[in-house]
Motif scaffolding. Structure first.
Motif, PDB file in Angstrom:
ATOM      1  N   MET A   1       0.815  -1.202   0.000  1.00  0.00           N
ATOM      2  CA  MET A   1       0.000   0.000   0.000  1.00  0.00           C
ATOM      3  C   MET A   1       0.855   1.262   0.000  1.00  0.00           C
ATOM      4  O   MET A   1       0.479   2.279  -0.571  1.00  0.00           O
ATOM      5  CB  MET A   1      -0.921   0.001   1.230  1.00  0.00           C
ATOM      6  N   GLU A   2       2.018   1.217   0.653  1.00  0.00           N
ATOM      7  CA  GLU A   2       2.893   2.392   0.699  1.00  0.00           C
ATOM      8  C   GLU A   2       4.313   1.949   1.017  1.00  0.00           C
ATOM      9  O   GLU A   2       4.521   0.993   1.763  1.00  0.00           O
ATOM     10  CB  GLU A   2       2.420   3.384   1.763  1.00  0.00           C
TER      11      GLU A   2
ATOM     12  N   PHE B   1       0.865   1.547  10.033  1.00  0.00           N
ATOM     13  CA  PHE B   1      -0.485   1.963  10.411  1.00  0.00           C
ATOM     14  C   PHE B   1      -1.508   1.326   9.480  1.00  0.00           C
ATOM     15  O   PHE B   1      -1.254   1.159   8.290  1.00  0.00           O
ATOM     16  CB  PHE B   1      -0.628   3.484  10.313  1.00  0.00           C
ATOM     17  N   GLY B   2      -2.676   0.977  10.011  1.00  0.00           N
ATOM     18  CA  GLY B   2      -3.706   0.392   9.167  1.00  0.00           C
ATOM     19  C   GLY B   2      -4.999   0.172   9.901  1.00  0.00           C
ATOM     20  O   GLY B   2      -5.454   1.027  10.662  1.00  0.00           O
ATOM     21  N   SER B   3      -5.599  -1.015   9.688  1.00  0.00           N
ATOM     22  CA  SER B   3      -6.894  -1.312  10.294  1.00  0.00           C
ATOM     23  C   SER B   3      -7.047  -2.804  10.492  1.00  0.00           C
ATOM     24  O   SER B   3      -6.326  -3.613   9.907  1.00  0.00           O
ATOM     25  CB  SER B   3      -8.026  -0.800   9.400  1.00  0.00           C
ATOM     26  N   TRP B   4      -8.013  -3.148  11.320  1.00  0.00           N
ATOM     27  CA  TRP B   4      -8.382  -4.551  11.492  1.00  0.00           C
ATOM     28  C   TRP B   4      -9.885  -4.618  11.647  1.00  0.00           C
ATOM     29  O   TRP B   4     -10.517  -3.712  12.191  1.00  0.00           O
ATOM     30  CB  TRP B   4      -7.686  -5.181  12.700  1.00  0.00           C
ATOM     31  N   ASP B   5     -10.503  -5.668  11.099  1.00  0.00           N
ATOM     32  CA  ASP B   5     -11.951  -5.833  11.133  1.00  0.00           C
ATOM     33  C   ASP B   5     -12.357  -6.543  12.410  1.00  0.00           C
ATOM     34  O   ASP B   5     -11.900  -7.655  12.683  1.00  0.00           O
ATOM     35  CB  ASP B   5     -12.434  -6.639   9.922  1.00  0.00           C
ATOM     36  N   ASP B   6     -13.210  -5.906  13.173  1.00  0.00           N
ATOM     37  CA  ASP B   6     -13.723  -6.476  14.415  1.00  0.00           C
ATOM     38  C   ASP B   6     -15.046  -7.167  14.111  1.00  0.00           C
ATOM     39  O   ASP B   6     -16.051  -6.514  13.838  1.00  0.00           O
ATOM     40  CB  ASP B   6     -13.910  -5.368  15.450  1.00  0.00           C
ATOM     41  N   ALA B   7     -15.041  -8.496  14.147  1.00  0.00           N
ATOM     42  CA  ALA B   7     -16.253  -9.248  13.813  1.00  0.00           C
ATOM     43  C   ALA B   7     -17.394  -8.977  14.781  1.00  0.00           C
ATOM     44  O   ALA B   7     -18.573  -9.064  14.420  1.00  0.00           O
ATOM     45  CB  ALA B   7     -15.936 -10.741  13.781  1.00  0.00           C
ATOM     46  N   VAL B   8     -17.058  -8.643  16.029  1.00  0.00           N
ATOM     47  CA  VAL B   8     -18.098  -8.373  17.029  1.00  0.00           C
ATOM     48  C   VAL B   8     -18.752  -7.022  16.766  1.00  0.00           C
ATOM     49  O   VAL B   8     -19.970  -6.880  16.735  1.00  0.00           O
ATOM     50  CB  VAL B   8     -17.496  -8.409  18.448  1.00  0.00           C
TER      51      VAL B   8
ATOM     52  N   ARG C   1      -3.921   5.889   7.797  1.00  0.00           N
ATOM     53  CA  ARG C   1      -3.242   5.806   6.510  1.00  0.00           C
ATOM     54  C   ARG C   1      -2.351   7.024   6.292  1.00  0.00           C
ATOM     55  O   ARG C   1      -2.527   8.066   6.896  1.00  0.00           O
ATOM     56  CB  ARG C   1      -4.264   5.721   5.376  1.00  0.00           C
ATOM     57  N   TYR C   2      -1.364   6.852   5.425  1.00  0.00           N
ATOM     58  CA  TYR C   2      -0.496   7.925   4.947  1.00  0.00           C
ATOM     59  C   TYR C   2       0.188   8.692   6.067  1.00  0.00           C
ATOM     60  O   TYR C   2      -0.021   9.880   6.262  1.00  0.00           O
ATOM     61  CB  TYR C   2      -1.272   8.860   4.015  1.00  0.00           C
ATOM     62  N   ALA C   3       1.023   7.983   6.821  1.00  0.00           N
ATOM     63  CA  ALA C   3       1.859   8.624   7.832  1.00  0.00           C
ATOM     64  C   ALA C   3       2.981   9.397   7.148  1.00  0.00           C
ATOM     65  O   ALA C   3       3.420   9.055   6.049  1.00  0.00           O
ATOM     66  CB  ALA C   3       2.433   7.579   8.774  1.00  0.00           C
ATOM     67  N   LEU C   4       3.465  10.447   7.817  1.00  0.00           N
ATOM     68  CA  LEU C   4       4.413  11.358   7.183  1.00  0.00           C
ATOM     69  C   LEU C   4       5.341  11.943   8.237  1.00  0.00           C
ATOM     70  O   LEU C   4       4.897  12.386   9.295  1.00  0.00           O
ATOM     71  CB  LEU C   4       3.643  12.482   6.499  1.00  0.00           C
ATOM     72  N   SER C   5       6.649  11.923   7.956  1.00  0.00           N
ATOM     73  CA  SER C   5       7.636  12.546   8.829  1.00  0.00           C
ATOM     74  C   SER C   5       8.335  13.655   8.052  1.00  0.00           C
ATOM     75  O   SER C   5       9.133  13.397   7.152  1.00  0.00           O
ATOM     76  CB  SER C   5       8.665  11.504   9.306  1.00  0.00           C
ATOM     77  N   CYS C   6       8.001  14.908   8.381  1.00  0.00           N
ATOM     78  CA  CYS C   6       8.571  16.096   7.739  1.00  0.00           C
ATOM     79  C   CYS C   6       9.530  16.775   8.717  1.00  0.00           C
ATOM     80  O   CYS C   6       9.521  16.470   9.915  1.00  0.00           O
ATOM     81  CB  CYS C   6       7.473  17.066   7.330  1.00  0.00           C
ATOM     82  N   PRO C   7      10.367  17.714   8.236  1.00  0.00           N
ATOM     83  CA  PRO C   7      11.302  18.390   9.146  1.00  0.00           C
ATOM     84  C   PRO C   7      10.636  19.027  10.355  1.00  0.00           C
ATOM     85  O   PRO C   7      11.211  19.045  11.442  1.00  0.00           O
ATOM     86  CB  PRO C   7      11.940  19.450   8.238  1.00  0.00           C
ATOM     87  N   GLY C   8       9.407  19.534  10.192  1.00  0.00           N
ATOM     88  CA  GLY C   8       8.772  20.234  11.296  1.00  0.00           C
ATOM     89  C   GLY C   8       7.605  19.534  11.941  1.00  0.00           C
ATOM     90  O   GLY C   8       7.040  20.034  12.919  1.00  0.00           O
ATOM     91  N   VAL C   9       7.222  18.340  11.434  1.00  0.00           N
ATOM     92  CA  VAL C   9       6.039  17.682  11.973  1.00  0.00           C
ATOM     93  C   VAL C   9       6.012  16.210  11.553  1.00  0.00           C
ATOM     94  O   VAL C   9       6.530  15.838  10.499  1.00  0.00           O
ATOM     95  CB  VAL C   9       4.750  18.391  11.475  1.00  0.00           C
ATOM     96  N   VAL C  10       5.428  15.362  12.423  1.00  0.00           N
ATOM     97  CA  VAL C  10       5.128  13.968  12.104  1.00  0.00           C
ATOM     98  C   VAL C  10       3.623  13.792  12.240  1.00  0.00           C
ATOM     99  O   VAL C  10       3.038  14.174  13.261  1.00  0.00           O
ATOM    100  CB  VAL C  10       5.860  12.997  13.055  1.00  0.00           C
ATOM    101  N   LEU C  11       2.962  13.247  11.211  1.00  0.00           N
ATOM    102  CA  LEU C  11       1.508  13.133  11.266  1.00  0.00           C
ATOM    103  C   LEU C  11       1.044  11.863  10.568  1.00  0.00           C
ATOM    104  O   LEU C  11       1.789  11.229   9.820  1.00  0.00           O
ATOM    105  CB  LEU C  11       0.832  14.368  10.656  1.00  0.00           C
ATOM    106  N   VAL C  12      -0.231  11.517  10.806  1.00  0.00           N
ATOM    107  CA  VAL C  12      -0.866  10.391  10.128  1.00  0.00           C
ATOM    108  C   VAL C  12      -2.333  10.759   9.925  1.00  0.00           C
ATOM    109  O   VAL C  12      -2.943  11.431  10.764  1.00  0.00           O
ATOM    110  CB  VAL C  12      -0.725   9.077  10.943  1.00  0.00           C
TER     111      VAL C  12
ATOM    112  N   ASN D   1      -1.745   0.202   5.786  1.00  0.00           N
ATOM    113  CA  ASN D   1      -1.877   1.171   4.708  1.00  0.00           C
ATOM    114  C   ASN D   1      -0.657   2.073   4.574  1.00  0.00           C
ATOM    115  O   ASN D   1      -0.448   2.679   3.519  1.00  0.00           O
ATOM    116  CB  ASN D   1      -3.094   2.074   4.950  1.00  0.00           C
ATOM    117  N   SER D   2       0.117   2.205   5.638  1.00  0.00           N
ATOM    118  CA  SER D   2       1.186   3.197   5.637  1.00  0.00           C
ATOM    119  C   SER D   2       2.352   2.733   6.495  1.00  0.00           C
ATOM    120  O   SER D   2       2.180   1.935   7.427  1.00  0.00           O
ATOM    121  CB  SER D   2       0.652   4.539   6.157  1.00  0.00           C
TER     122      SER D   2
END
Length: 266
Positions: A36-37, A90-97, A133-144, A78-79
């Motif tokens: 995915m990435e 980072f991503g997801s999981w399906d909770d059957a409950v 999804r789409y995590a990012l590490s830039c010089p001034g910030v880390v985000l997702v 995803n990322s």
């Protein structure tokens, strides 16, 4: 180098190609996950897999090894984010409950020096359980970002503590991200479950403190999935297009800040 990963259109086999100029590409090589990435860091290439795997290349993309595989078939990444102190998927999981079709948030972390991965599942802070999804590490910030149009900012350099969710748009999920210069951040928003080319480009010049989401890409014939670039003079985007004859993958480029795009491949 520019690295692209996807699937063979007939066999659905995961493959990877690379290029030094975006025009001439290597022969495809087999990889052990549907990616995915991917992200290049410390001389290696790391990639997050749709099938819950994390892969790595230590030889410039000639070969890839599986370095982590989730134990649950419903988990997906995803990322990928490579920091000095950790490798995080980072991503997801399906909770059957719960039965939430969007999936619940998941973070898998490998701290530098360790060999055991740690998974964090469930209601990831205050994101309502939606996939990351789409995590990012830039010089001034880390985000997702997540698939409901929110993003989260790391509050420490190790990304072990995150801010509450920050809204961009209530209808479009974060669909791609890239660092531009020292303070620039681009986020693309689009609706994953729509075949129409509805997308917005959100631009920040202050390390993600504020965004301008006025660039509408609906009529641009490009639906960016992932962004690549270092300056506004040249940014690439992978795109998925469905014209009724089948889904195809394309590579696009903008040289004027995202307002106009030209198709590079195929």
């Amino acid at each position: 180098e520019l690295y692209l990963m996807g699937m063979h259109q007939k066999t659905f086999e995961p493959l990877a190609i690379k290029s030094s100029d975006g025009k001439t590409w290597s022969d495809p090589v087999k990889i052990p996950a549907i990616v995915m990435e991917c992200q290049a860091s410390d001389g290696n290439i790391y990639a997050a897999g749709y099938n819950g795997g994390v892969i790595r290349s230590t030889d410039g993309g000639d070969t890839y090894d599986l370095i982590y595989q989730t134990k649950n078939e419903t988990e997906s990444f995803n990322s990928i984010l490579k920091l000095d102190s950790a490798l995080i998927a980072f991503g997801s999981w399906d909770d059957a409950v719960v039965g939430d079709y969007r999936g619940q948030a998941i973070e898998a972390r490998l701290s530098v020096g360790n060999v055991t991965w740690t998974e964090i599942k469930g209601d990831w802070l205050t994101n309502g359980g939606y996939e990351l999804r789409y995590a990012l590490s830039c010089p001034g910030v880390v985000l997702v970002g997540d698939d409901t149009g929110n993003y989260y900012v790391a509050e420490d350099k190790h990304a072990t503590k995150w801010s509450d969710r920050i809204f961009l748009n209530n209808t479009l999920g974060v669909g791609g991200s890239v660092c531009i210069g020292d303070t620039g951040v681009w986020l693309v928003q689009h609706e994953d479950r729509s075949s129409a080319q509805d997308a917005l480009l959100c631009v920040s010049d202050d390390s993600a403190k504020s965004f301008d989401c006025s660039t509408d890409l609906t009529g641009a014939h490009v639906k960016p999935l992932t962004l690549y670039g270092k300056s506004t003079s040249s940014v690439f985007a992978t795109s998925r297009t469905n014209d009724g004859l089948g889904e195809t993958s394309e590579l696009w480029q903008t040289t004027n800040g995202g307002k106009h795009w030209e198709k590079v491949l195929p």
